[in-house]
Design a protein around this motif. Structure first.
Motif, PDB file in Angstrom:
ATOM      1  N   GLU A 121     -11.724   0.087   6.931  1.00 31.12           N
ATOM      2  CA  GLU A 121     -11.218   1.456   6.941  1.00 31.12           C
ATOM      3  C   GLU A 121     -10.531   1.757   8.270  1.00 31.12           C
TER       4      GLU A 121
ATOM      5  N   SER B 263     -13.822  -3.839   2.616  1.00 31.41           N
ATOM      6  CA  SER B 263     -12.533  -3.288   3.030  1.00 31.41           C
ATOM      7  C   SER B 263     -12.693  -2.715   4.432  1.00 31.41           C
TER       8      SER B 263
ATOM      9  N   PRO C 204     -13.713  -9.546   4.963  1.00 27.94           N
ATOM     10  CA  PRO C 204     -12.727  -8.475   4.774  1.00 27.94           C
ATOM     11  C   PRO C 204     -11.674  -8.898   3.747  1.00 27.94           C
ATOM     12  N   SER C 205     -11.239  -7.958   2.944  1.00 26.97           N
ATOM     13  CA  SER C 205     -10.272  -8.279   1.889  1.00 26.97           C
ATOM     14  C   SER C 205      -9.004  -8.911   2.455  1.00 26.97           C
ATOM     15  N   VAL C 206      -8.584  -8.494   3.635  1.00 26.28           N
ATOM     16  CA  VAL C 206      -7.380  -9.073   4.238  1.00 26.28           C
ATOM     17  C   VAL C 206      -7.583 -10.558   4.555  1.00 26.28           C
TER      18      VAL C 206
END
Length: 101
Positions: free
Chosen positions: A77, A75, A37-39
């Motif tokens: 959602e 990402s 995940p981008s985070v």
């Protein structure tokens, strides 16, 4: 095999003197595909910076991640979070109620 990768796994894979380094490395090496995940990328950079790793090392590691063909940055959602929360809450609710007599 593919897996969703957590920040801690990336950190332990990077920090070679960590007691968890070998386990993290073996786990990642077994995978054909990493879903990150981008985070997690953001957290990874923050943690490495807090650990006072040199910026060159952090940059090199991020470059490896971004250029790797087996790594996909995903990402998250709002609907993914909602579904996950509902699932976890339902499981907790069911497990708590199943023990009530």
């Amino acid at each position: 095999m593919e897996a969703l990768i957590d920040t801690n796994v990336l950190v332990y894979d990077t920090i070679e003197d960590s007691v968890f380094h070998e386990e993290a490395k073996k786990t990642l090496d077994k995978l054909d595909r990493w879903l990150i995940p981008s985070v997690v990328i953001e957290e990874f950079v923050l943690v490495l910076n807090q650990l006072n790793l040199k910026r060159e090392i952090i940059g090199k590691k991020i470059d490896e991640i971004l250029k790797s063909k087996r790594i996909e940055i995903v990402s998250i959602e709002r609907s993914d979070l909602s579904s996950a929360c509902i699932s976890v809450l339902s499981e907790n609710f069911l497990s708590k109620n199943s023990t009530i007599k």
